[in-house]
Scaffold this active site. Structure first.
Site, short mmCIF file in Angstrom:
data_model
loop_
_atom_site.label_atom_id
_atom_site.label_comp_id
_atom_site.label_asym_id
_atom_site.label_seq_id
_atom_site.Cartn_x
_atom_site.Cartn_y
_atom_site.Cartn_z
N ASP A 1 10.30 15.31 8.41
CA ASP A 1 9.74 14.95 7.11
C ASP A 1 8.23 15.17 7.12
O ASP A 1 7.46 14.28 6.76
CB ASP A 1 10.10 13.52 6.74
CG ASP A 1 9.97 13.27 5.23
OD1 ASP A 1 9.87 14.27 4.47
OD2 ASP A 1 9.96 12.10 4.82
N ILE B 1 0.82 -1.22 0.00
CA ILE B 1 0.00 0.00 0.00
C ILE B 1 0.84 1.26 0.00
O ILE B 1 0.32 2.36 -0.01
CB ILE B 1 -0.99 0.03 1.20
CG1 ILE B 1 -0.26 -0.19 2.51
CG2 ILE B 1 -2.11 -0.96 0.99
CD1 ILE B 1 -1.14 -0.05 3.73
N GLY B 2 2.16 1.12 -0.01
CA GLY B 2 2.95 2.34 -0.07
C GLY B 2 4.41 2.08 0.20
O GLY B 2 4.83 0.97 0.53
N GLU B 3 5.19 3.14 0.03
CA GLU B 3 6.61 3.07 0.32
C GLU B 3 6.87 4.01 1.48
O GLU B 3 6.58 5.19 1.38
CB GLU B 3 7.42 3.54 -0.89
CG GLU B 3 7.16 2.75 -2.16
CD GLU B 3 8.12 1.59 -2.35
OE1 GLU B 3 8.97 1.37 -1.45
OE2 GLU B 3 8.01 0.89 -3.36
N LYS C 1 5.29 -2.32 7.90
CA LYS C 1 6.38 -1.67 7.18
C LYS C 1 7.62 -2.56 7.25
O LYS C 1 8.08 -2.91 8.33
CB LYS C 1 6.65 -0.31 7.84
CG LYS C 1 7.45 0.63 6.96
CD LYS C 1 7.99 1.79 7.75
CE LYS C 1 7.09 2.99 7.85
NZ LYS C 1 7.76 4.14 8.46
N VAL D 1 5.35 -0.80 2.49
CA VAL D 1 4.30 -0.96 3.49
C VAL D 1 3.22 -1.87 2.90
O VAL D 1 2.81 -1.69 1.76
CB VAL D 1 3.69 0.40 3.87
CG1 VAL D 1 2.66 0.23 4.97
CG2 VAL D 1 4.76 1.37 4.31
N GLY E 1 9.49 5.35 4.82
CA GLY E 1 10.80 5.95 4.94
C GLY E 1 11.93 4.99 4.61
O GLY E 1 12.94 5.38 4.05
N PHE E 2 11.73 3.76 4.93
CA PHE E 2 12.86 2.86 4.70
C PHE E 2 12.45 1.54 4.05
O PHE E 2 13.21 0.59 4.02
CB PHE E 2 13.59 2.56 6.02
CG PHE E 2 12.73 1.83 7.02
CD1 PHE E 2 12.68 0.44 7.01
CD2 PHE E 2 11.98 2.51 7.96
CE1 PHE E 2 11.91 -0.24 7.93
CE2 PHE E 2 11.21 1.84 8.87
CZ PHE E 2 11.17 0.47 8.87
#
Ligand SMILES: *[C@@H]1O[C@H](CO)[C@@H](O)[C@H](O)[C@H]1NC(C)=O
Ligand SMILES: *[C@@H]1O[C@H](CO)[C@@H](O)[C@H](O)[C@H]1NC(C)=O
Ligand SMILES: *[C@@H]1O[C@H](CO)[C@@H](O)[C@H](O)[C@H]1NC(C)=O
Ligand SMILES: *[C@@H]1O[C@H](CO)[C@@H](O)[C@H](O)[C@H]1NC(C)=O
Ligand SMILES: *[C@@H]1O[C@H](CO)[C@@H](O)[C@H](O)[C@H]1NC(C)=O
Ligand SMILES: *[C@@H]1O[C@H](CO)[C@@H](O)[C@H](O)[C@H]1NC(C)=O
Ligand SMILES: *[C@@H]1O[C@H](CO)[C@@H](O)[C@H](O)[C@H]1NC(C)=O
Ligand SMILES: *[C@@H]1O[C@H](CO)[C@@H](O)[C@H](O)[C@H]1NC(C)=O
Ligand SMILES: *[C@@H]1O[C@H](CO)[C@@H](O)[C@H](O)[C@H]1NC(C)=O
Ligand SMILES: *[C@@H]1O[C@H](CO)[C@@H](O)[C@H](O)[C@H]1NC(C)=O
Length: 879
Positions: free
Chosen positions: A674, A554-556, A576, A562, A558-559
């Site tokens: 951030d 569902i996403g990228e 994550k 996800v 910080g490291f």
């Protein structure tokens, strides 16, 4: 940016709270102001003494002098324009119990010089009662009201709706023997039309009369004039003979039609009659008076009671139009047709209740006293007019009480005030919350009337601002907690020692226990009890089952990536996973784990647990079902259903509170580094949660080496000062948050090179419009019809302050939270305010509600044709 700064400094210099006018004219009870005139002047024809407002005590607004007159009817050619305050009032001295006529003239120089004021709408209020809207699409507008003074002064206010309010002239005239109000001080009359029937020559005005009698725009075919008719049989004519000496007659029926607002209002009609034909006797001219088809006067005869003069006052409710007909009674009764010499139409407005007088007086006193020591304070300088109506002044909160409003909160924290707390604070009887900042040893100096109040919450000091020039309150720093993690993961650079700064002297705070199953245990800010946060440790197998082997990404983060998943007991989670290829992610993983293990706040994404088996580093969070703010503002979700303004505002406030918590975390500021709209997530109830603490750091403390680490952040959100100096401070988050606010306002991404060059950067693009007060042009088109102008302005102002290039000029998160709270209250409580006012009999003139109907496209606000609502201009010196 430089432009903005200079504009801001300029506005500081010229902000004004009030003007106290000393009338020094020929008629010494007249007040005649030419706004921004280079000097005072005396009109040679009328000997009216015009004063300039330029030398008045605290003058606000900037001046615009047109290069030629706006019209040949009026020779004055200047404006004062208020660009930085939402409301501004002229304070005019009155005599209690006296009736007055007050007239504002608003000239728009657009047709003479294509500059300003363009596209503005604002309300004009007498005291707290809104009597008219002025729209800059009219070259010149005139607003006239009649009121009875109930105090030793009256505020004449301009309240911004859109663009910048402006004013050219202001006149106050006492009225003797006023037939208008008949002693009723609970209403204000707003002039709709005043016509000298039959006069096609020149307007009659001072010195013949204090009023302005407009000429007859539709001269009847039967206009008559008689220069030698004298009035007999009455002392009290109320209208100058010159006005009465022209009239209209008709054989059968005389009609006057006046267009009105669309909604039903109460109107007062005054008709003036003088028989101009000296050969007419009683019974020869008899007519009925009808209003909108309803007979209000049967067989009216001017010559009754041995006088040739009559005036008739009629009160009616009407909408859209007023048709006055004078109809001759049948020919066998009346030989002649009807006559009319003059008429006036007023809208009757109930007064809007304001703040309880004692609180008003106290605010004036407090402001003046504080301003004496803090002459440049922007908040104090913006205080003008009623403290609570139509919206609370900056830093105040109010509540309705009986038939008025009272001040319940006063917040002048972080205004770097110097000097002692004014004793008059104690006169605010209903104050329950006082925040006051940046003044050492304040506690001992609380005025006696306040120090013994049991229900008063006070907050002092705490100007959390390293850049402050003024001494900060005395602070003590005590180390009260040491944390040691059980895993190597937890022994990282940050977060080993927590310091706690506190105000109260608590000498015995040395003991603390460690919670057994807590990774970290933190002292609570409130009571020093431990409030452990339980972090679960998940097995890798459990994670793989939950995510079906990482099926749905569902996403990228910080490291790493996800994934969405569901735990055994049904809880939806976001997982994550640090990508195996990234060596760099380790630190962020540790960072986030450490931080989130220690903190917990409604507006921060909580950590459920983690997994570190087989070199895998995995963090588990609850799944945020409404995605990210970014997606909701201009992503796929926005295309499906745009976010409304109220929700945007509550998201902004939530995110700000989350950041405030971080910045004041356990006394030591944690900087997110951030902040961006994709890192603000929304749970099922649209509650904002700040996420992604991979880059977060403690703010450098004194003694830390100055230049720190590599600069982190996201293009478009990056604080230019941090970027160029590498000096990290909480104000970097403030900058990024300012960009997020602009995204919320405009629905635009911070950087978009697919737009025209001047729109690439949201910050630069928005600044251009904000500094010209053209905020409507940056507001997301999808929320155009649905926001309260004042609330929007508050948010725009916060955003603008946040994106100051120099961090020292940016506000702290607690200021931001407070401002957003104000905006939120204004946005959501306007209708509450409205209701409470209406229930007090104030009818529906409440300003905020009119303001709420924004903007022009769908507005059902009053739109009377200009000759009626705003009378045509008069030269200041006729005759
Ligand atoms: C304002 O005061 C200054 C100095 O007293 C004077 O020169 C100037 O004419 C005044 N301006 C107006 C508009 O009265
Ligand atoms: C109006 O009344 C006041 C006092 O009541 C008086 O001083 C003033 O001269 C009067 N004005 C006119 C125009 O009659
Ligand atoms: C004043 O006018 C209002 C509204 O027209 C009316 O309700 C009230 O009774 C009047 N008061 C007096 C004292 O005439
Ligand atoms: C008024 O006079 C004009 C021309 O003089 C004429 O056209 C118009 O019909 C007249 N109106 C009435 C109501 O008599
Ligand atoms: C009345 O006086 C005005 C101007 O003083 C003049 O224009 C007009 O013709 C006069 N009317 C009559 C009927 O005398
Ligand atoms: C007034 O209105 C009535 C009815 O509409 C009309 O018959 C009459 O001619 C009008 N009078 C004038 C002077 O225009
Ligand atoms: C004035 O009144 C007389 C008597 O009623 C009438 O005969 C005459 O026509 C009137 N004059 C005018 C101009 O209306
Ligand atoms: C207006 O001016 C008067 C007279 O100086 C003063 O007493 C009053 O407090 C002022 N009112 C406001 C709201 O500023
Ligand atoms: C307001 O109302 C309360 C009761 O509702 C009453 O006790 C109080 O005296 C009132 N205050 C004023 C100023 O009228
Ligand atoms: C101002 O006037 C313009 C032109 O008449 C109109 O389009 C606009 O809707 C008006 N604005 C308001 C707020 O009434």
């Amino acid at each position: 940016m430089d432009f903005i700064d200079s504009a801001r400094v300029g506005s500081l210099l010229c902000l004004i709270l009030l003007i106290i006018i000393d009338a020094t004219c020929s008629r010494e009870d007249f007040v005649s102001i030419q706004c921004c005139a280079p000097s005072d002047s005396i009109d040679p024809k009328t000997s009216i003494s015009w004063i300039s407002d330029s030398n008045l005590t605290h003058i606000n607004g900037r001046c615009l002098i047109f290069d030629r007159p706006v019209s040949n009817e009026i020779s004055y050619k200047g404006d004062r324009i208020f660009e930085t305050v939402p409301k501004w009032c002229y304070n005019l001295t009155t005599r209690n119990g006296q009736d007055y006529l007050i007239r504002g003239t608003f000239l728009n120089g657009l047709n003479v010089r294509n500059s300003y004021p363009a596209d503005s709408t604002f309300a004009v209020t007498v005291g707290t009662t809104s009597i008219a809207q002025v729209n800059s699409s009219d070259d010149k507008s005139e607003v006239e009201g009649v009121f009875r003074a109930t105090n030793h002064y009256i505020d004449f206010c301009l309240v911004k709706d859109k663009g910048s309010p402006y004013i050219s002239m202001l006149e106050l005239r006492p009225l003797n023997d006023s037939a208008y109000l008949e002693g009723n001080s609970s209403v204000i009359l707003k002039l709709v039309q005043r016509v000298d029937v039959g006069n096609t020559q020149q307007k009659i005005r001072y010195p013949d009369d204090d009023r302005i009698w407009n000429t007859d725009a539709n001269p009847n075919n039967y206009s008559i004039q008689s220069n030698n008719t004298a009035i007999y049989g009455t002392q009290n004519t109320f209208v100058p003979l010159e006005v009465l000496q022209t009239a209209a007659t008709a054989m059968e029926q005389l009609n006057f039609s006046i267009s009105l607002e669309a909604s039903e209002k109460e109107y007062m009609i005054l008709l003036y009659f003088l028989e101009l034909n000296s050969s007419v006797t009683m019974g020869e001219r008899v007519f009925n008076i009808n209003i909108n088809g309803v007979m209000v006067h049967d067989r009216f005869d001017i010559l009754q009671n041995s006088s040739n003069y009559k005036q008739v006052v009629i009160k009616v409710k009407a909408n859209e139009s007023l048709d006055i007909s004078l109809i001759r009674v049948s020919a066998d009764v009346s030989a002649l047709g009807p006559i009319c010499n003059a008429y006036e139409v007023f809208k009757v407005q109930n007064r809007t209740p304001g703040t309880v007088q004692e609180d008003v007086d106290t605010i004036v006193e407090v402001r003046d006293e504080l301003l004496a020591a803090n002459p440049d304070n922007v908040v104090l300088r913006s205080w003008s007019g009623d403290p609570c109506v139509p919206f609370p002044l900056k830093g105040l909160a109010c509540e309705p009480r009986n038939s008025t409003f009272v001040i319940t909160k006063l917040n002048v924290r972080n205004n770097r005030l110097v000097g002692s707390i004014p004793e008059s604070f104690a006169n605010l009887q209903h104050l329950i919350n006082l925040s006051y900042g940046c003044n050492p040893q304040l506690d001992s100096r609380l005025p006696p009337g306040l120090s013994n109040r049991s229900n008063l919450i006070t907050e002092f000091g705490d100007c959390v601002d390293q850049d402050s020039q003024h001494p900060l309150p005395q602070r003590r720093t005590v180390i009260i907690g040491t944390i040691a993690g059980g895993s190597v993961l937890f022994t990282i650079a940050i977060g080993v020692v927590f310091t706690y700064v506190y105000r109260h002297i608590r000498p015995n705070v040395t003991k603390h226990a460690m919670a057994k199953n807590a990774v970290f245990s933190m002292p609570s800010m409130d009571d020093f009890k431990l409030s452990p946060i339980c972090i679960q440790i998940f097995s890798l197998q459990c994670i793989e089952t939950a995510t079906c082997k990482y099926k749905t990404m569902i996403g990228e983060g910080g490291f790493g990536s996800v994934y969405r998943g569901t735990l055994l007991h049904g809880q939806e989670v976001a997982v994550k996973v640090r990508s195996a290829t990234s060596t760099q992610g380790t630190r962020e993983f540790e960072n986030e784990l450490n931080l989130l293990s220690a903190i917990q706040h409604e507006n921060l994404v909580p950590l459920l647990g983690y997994c570190c088996e087989n070199d895998q580093q995995i963090l588990v969070y609850p799944f945020m079902s409404n995605g990210s703010l970014q997606d909701r503002l201009y992503g796929e979700a926005a295309k499906r259903k745009p976010l409304d303004w109220q929700t945007r505002l509550s998201i902004a406030l939530g995110a700000a509170r989350g950041l405030l918590y971080l910045h004041s975390f356990a006394g030591r500021c944690v900087i997110h580094r951030d902040v961006k709209s994709s890192n603000i997530l929304l749970d099922h109830s649209m509650c904002a949660k700040v996420a992604d603490f991979g880059f977060s750091k403690y703010a450098p403390q004194e003694g830390d080496s100055g230049v720190s680490l590599e600069v982190r952040g996201t293009a478009g959100y990056l604080d230019p000062e941090y970027y160029s100096t590498q000096q990290l401070s909480a104000k970097s988050d403030v900058f990024s948050f300012g960009v997020v606010l602009l995204e919320i306002i405009s629905g635009r991404e911070p950087l978009n090179i697919h737009r025209p060059r001047n729109e690439w950067s949201l910050v630069e693009w928005a600044k251009t419009f904000i500094r010209e007060a053209r905020i409507e042009e940056i507001v997301d088109p999808t929320i155009k019809a649905g926001y309260h102008a004042e609330a929007m302005w508050r948010v725009v102002e916060v955003a603008l302050a946040c994106i100051e290039t120099f961090s020292a000029y940016r506000p702290c998160m607690d200021d931001i939270v407070r401002e957003l709270e104000d905006a939120f209250i204004i946005e959501n409580n306007a209708s509450e305010y409205m209701k409470s006012i209406e229930s007090l009999g104030g009818s529906n003139h409440f300003l905020s509600v009119e303001r709420k109907i924004l903007p022009s496209v769908t507005t059902p606000t009053p739109s009377e044709p200009s000759p009626i609502f705003f009378q045509a201009m008069d030269p200041p010196s006729p005759r």
